[in-house]
Scaffold this active site. Structure first.
Site, short mmCIF file in Angstrom:
data_model
loop_
_atom_site.label_atom_id
_atom_site.label_comp_id
_atom_site.label_asym_id
_atom_site.label_seq_id
_atom_site.Cartn_x
_atom_site.Cartn_y
_atom_site.Cartn_z
N ASP A 9 43.15 28.92 39.40
CA ASP A 9 44.26 28.35 38.67
C ASP A 9 44.60 29.34 37.55
O ASP A 9 43.77 30.19 37.20
CB ASP A 9 43.82 27.00 38.10
N ASP A 11 46.90 28.74 34.12
CA ASP A 11 46.88 28.24 32.73
C ASP A 11 45.64 27.39 32.46
O ASP A 11 45.35 26.44 33.17
CB ASP A 11 48.15 27.42 32.45
MG LIG Z 1 45.36 24.82 34.60
#
Ligand SMILES: [Mg+2]
Ligand SMILES: [Zn+2]
Length: 196
Positions: A9, A11
């Site tokens: 992932d 952020d």
């Molecule tokens: Mg995230």
């Protein structure tokens, strides 16, 4: 020949969680991320970013900013001797904004469109792969594609771990991406020693 991958992932896992990265200056790597990705590179793992960026559909920033931010991400990693094998993003949202960004797409996590694209382009085997993220949705996503799932406690991780309505639990919970990578690398060494 198929490759194993660590899907990441973005952020809250690679860079600081700041809400929306609506300006290039708001993109900053979390501590030890360069080291973590370098270790994956050295151990032969394909390292692939899979990220939802609905800020585009919401009208918070143009899609071109995502490309600028990803260039910055790659430059910062390169400065630490690390690289990514692929970056895949979803700019859509099912009910906010205007088409084509407003759509029920197949690529917004936990839907699996982006990973299917990565699997095809990079020749990956999900059953031998891992997904690392800071949200419950990342863990559900990992389960859907048959990868092992690791939750990091950076970004939204601490709150998610405490309050998310878990349908499936992560295989492992760690402080940050570096710890996740150490675990992955150790698991693999354990497995290969066991086979010899
Ligand atoms: Mg995230
Ligand atoms: Zn999408």
């Amino acid at each position: 020949m198929t490759y194993r991958a660590v899907f990441l992932d973005r952020d809250g896992t690679i860079n600081e969680e700041v809400g929306y990265v609506n300006h290039i200056e708001r993109f900053n790597l979390l501590p030890r991320v360069g080291q973590a990705i370098r270790l994956l590179n050295q151990h032969g793992w394909k390292t692939v970013v899979i990220t939802n960026q609905s800020g585009v559909a919401r009208g918070y920033f143009p899609e071109s900013l995502i490309h600028q931010v990803h260039q910055k991400m790659q430059d910062l990693l390169e400065g630490e001797g690390a690289y990514l094998d692929g970056i895949y993003y979803c700019p859509h949202h099912p009910d906010i904004g205007v088409p084509p960004y407003r759509q029920t797409c197949r690529c917004r996590k936990p839907a699996t469109g982006l990973i299917e694209e990565a699997v095809k382009e990079l020749d990956l085997d999900c059953s031998q792969s891992y997904m690392v993220g800071d949200r419950g949705v990342d863990i559900e996503f990992a389960r859907q594609v048959g990868a092992k799932a690791i939750l990091v406690l950076t970004g939204y991780g601490k709150g998610e771990w405490e309050y998310y309505k878990w349908k499936v639990r992560p295989d492992y919970v760690v402080e940050d991406l570096f710890e996740a990578v150490l675990w992955i690398v150790q698991q693999e060494e354990f497995i290969s020693v066991g086979e010899k």
